[in-house]
Design a protein around this motif. Structure first.
Motif, mmCIF file in Angstrom:
data_model
loop_
_atom_site.group_PDB
_atom_site.id
_atom_site.type_symbol
_atom_site.label_atom_id
_atom_site.label_comp_id
_atom_site.label_asym_id
_atom_site.label_seq_id
_atom_site.Cartn_x
_atom_site.Cartn_y
_atom_site.Cartn_z
ATOM 1 N N ALA A 1 10.411 -0.239 2.615
ATOM 2 C CA ALA A 1 8.960 -0.207 2.429
ATOM 3 C C ALA A 1 8.292 -1.349 3.192
ATOM 4 O O ALA A 1 7.237 -1.171 3.817
ATOM 5 C CB ALA A 1 8.621 -0.294 0.945
ATOM 6 N N TYR A 2 8.913 -2.519 3.165
ATOM 7 C CA TYR A 2 8.351 -3.670 3.885
ATOM 8 C C TYR A 2 8.305 -3.413 5.387
ATOM 9 O O TYR A 2 7.320 -3.734 6.059
ATOM 10 C CB TYR A 2 9.188 -4.910 3.581
ATOM 11 C CG TYR A 2 8.774 -6.130 4.380
ATOM 12 C CD1 TYR A 2 7.659 -6.873 4.023
ATOM 13 C CD2 TYR A 2 9.501 -6.521 5.503
ATOM 14 C CE1 TYR A 2 7.277 -7.978 4.762
ATOM 15 C CE2 TYR A 2 9.131 -7.625 6.242
ATOM 16 C CZ TYR A 2 8.018 -8.350 5.867
ATOM 17 O OH TYR A 2 7.636 -9.440 6.608
ATOM 18 N N GLU A 3 9.372 -2.825 5.929
ATOM 19 C CA GLU A 3 9.441 -2.587 7.372
ATOM 20 C C GLU A 3 8.507 -1.464 7.828
ATOM 21 O O GLU A 3 8.032 -1.478 8.960
ATOM 22 C CB GLU A 3 10.883 -2.234 7.763
ATOM 23 C CG GLU A 3 11.868 -3.388 7.638
ATOM 24 C CD GLU A 3 11.612 -4.499 8.650
ATOM 25 O OE1 GLU A 3 10.915 -4.229 9.657
ATOM 26 O OE2 GLU A 3 12.095 -5.619 8.433
ATOM 27 N N HIS A 4 8.237 -0.486 6.962
ATOM 28 C CA HIS A 4 7.492 0.698 7.386
ATOM 29 C C HIS A 4 6.036 0.729 6.932
ATOM 30 O O HIS A 4 5.256 1.537 7.436
ATOM 31 C CB HIS A 4 8.209 1.961 6.907
ATOM 32 C CG HIS A 4 9.500 2.224 7.609
ATOM 33 N ND1 HIS A 4 10.673 1.587 7.277
ATOM 34 C CD2 HIS A 4 9.808 3.048 8.649
ATOM 35 C CE1 HIS A 4 11.647 1.999 8.082
ATOM 36 N NE2 HIS A 4 11.148 2.877 8.908
ATOM 37 N N ALA A 5 5.659 -0.126 5.984
ATOM 38 C CA ALA A 5 4.263 -0.161 5.544
ATOM 39 C C ALA A 5 3.459 -1.046 6.484
ATOM 40 O O ALA A 5 3.871 -2.164 6.790
ATOM 41 C CB ALA A 5 4.179 -0.685 4.113
ATOM 42 N N PRO A 6 2.307 -0.571 6.980
ATOM 43 C CA PRO A 6 1.466 -1.428 7.828
ATOM 44 C C PRO A 6 0.890 -2.574 7.004
ATOM 45 O O PRO A 6 0.898 -2.528 5.766
ATOM 46 C CB PRO A 6 0.361 -0.466 8.288
ATOM 47 C CG PRO A 6 0.293 0.589 7.234
ATOM 48 C CD PRO A 6 1.700 0.748 6.730
ATOM 49 N N ALA A 7 0.399 -3.588 7.674
ATOM 50 C CA ALA A 7 -0.165 -4.743 6.978
ATOM 51 C C ALA A 7 -1.285 -4.290 6.045
ATOM 52 O O ALA A 7 -2.244 -3.641 6.465
ATOM 53 C CB ALA A 7 -0.708 -5.751 7.997
ATOM 54 N N GLY A 8 -1.145 -4.615 4.779
ATOM 55 C CA GLY A 8 -2.150 -4.240 3.794
ATOM 56 C C GLY A 8 -2.108 -2.789 3.376
ATOM 57 O O GLY A 8 -2.943 -2.343 2.580
ATOM 58 N N GLY A 9 -1.149 -2.000 3.896
ATOM 59 C CA GLY A 9 -1.078 -0.577 3.597
ATOM 60 C C GLY A 9 0.236 -0.198 2.951
ATOM 61 O O GLY A 9 1.012 -1.049 2.518
ATOM 62 N N SER A 10 0.486 1.100 2.888
ATOM 63 C CA SER A 10 1.694 1.612 2.248
ATOM 64 C C SER A 10 2.397 2.594 3.170
ATOM 65 O O SER A 10 1.827 3.058 4.164
ATOM 66 C CB SER A 10 1.338 2.301 0.923
ATOM 67 O OG SER A 10 0.430 3.373 1.150
#
Length: 301
Positions: free
Chosen positions: A117-126
């Motif tokens: 999730a950390y690697e694939h979620a954009p900054a501030g997004g999901s």
């Protein structure tokens, strides 16, 4: 999917086709057919994965290089056969055991989902959880995980405060919390990481001028009011027992073959234990930080 994941599948199917024999030679093409069309577990079948001859040769070469298989060229010289070695049989059986262990499958997902999730979620997004199915981490010990396992892991991580989950707009979307982000940067397992987190206090004491208000239980606490109060508090640590423990640890420490960092931590803890038993001994600030952490209760992950 990476070659490493194909290697695990290949070993599982070789184990199945050889029936555990170390003398039975197998056609790599027939094993690849199993790898391409489905797992051993009928409930975990997956779409056809196209593997060309070059990748097949790369998988076999890797297995031979690791000592998991041996290969021989057939008489016509146009093809080769493979068989499991002793190490390969042992490793394949271990993969089979791990792939069937609920505890290990859950622990695996707990560790990889937060970092995914950390690697694939954009900054501030999901990130859409659906994308996890196309990731190599969808595979564990030669088998693919299931959506039931993934959803159960996501709910656990949400309850532990590591993931935020949004299911309002169709398929679930996940985003690491600040705690989850710290774990994503942590280089060890989730269990080890959670053991480093401060415990939650069971009660809160607020001082309002001349009054003390205690909210909640405060086991093991000491409470006093008034002026010129002198108290002797025993927290249950017997001085003689502590001294005996420290002496035993000092005696066996050289035989533990600890890494340098661990050996230094143990040495500091032993010094701190001596200071606890003799509180009048002068010490530098921070000397007992390791011992203080060791005495602090940690939540189970």
């Amino acid at each position: 999917m990476t070659t490493e994941r194909h290697v695990e599948q290949f070993l599982l199917h070789a184990l199945d086709k050889s029936e555990g024999s170390l003398s039975r030679f197998l056609d790599p093409g027939s094993i690849m057919g199993c790898v391409q069309h489905g797992d051993l577990n009928e409930q975990q079948r997956h779409p056809i994965v196209i593997i060309d001859k070059q990748e097949k040769d790369a998988i076999v070469s890797l297995l031979v290089a690791r000592g998991y298989m041996s290969a021989k060229v057939q008489a016509n010289g146009s093809a080769y056969l493979v068989k499991l070695t002793g190490n390969g049989l042992e490793h394949a059986r271990e993969l089979l055991r791990r792939s069937g262990s609920k505890i290990e499958r859950e622990a695996y997902l707990h560790n990889v989902l937060v970092r995914w999730a950390y690697e694939h979620a954009p900054a501030g997004g999901s990130a859409s959880l659906q994308g996890f199915a196309g990731d190599e981490h969808w595979w564990f010990a030669g088998t693919q995980v299931t959506w039931d396992e993934v959803f159960a892991a996501v709910h656990f991580l949400e309850a532990e405060g590591l993931l935020r989950v949004d299911q309002a707009n169709g398929f679930a979307r996940v985003q690491p919390t600040p705690l989850g982000t710290r774990f994503a940067h942590f280089k060890q397992t989730l269990r080890t990481f959670m053991m480093t987190q401060p415990s939650q206090a069971s009660g809160v004491t607020n001082n309002f001028y001349d009054s003390n208000v205690v909210q909640g239980d405060a086991p093991g606490s000491n409470f006093a009011t008034g002026e010129n109060i002198t108290q002797a508090v025993n927290h249950g640590v017997d001085a003689d027992a502590l001294a005996s423990l420290v002496a035993q640890l000092r005696e066996i420490a050289p035989t533990l073959e600890l890494a340098q960092e661990d050996a230094e931590d143990l040495s500091r803890c032993l010094r701190c234990s001596a200071l606890i038993r003799n509180p009048g001994t002068e010490s530098r600030p921070g000397r007992c930080a390791v011992a203080a952490r060791a005495r602090t209760p940690r939540p189970e992950p």
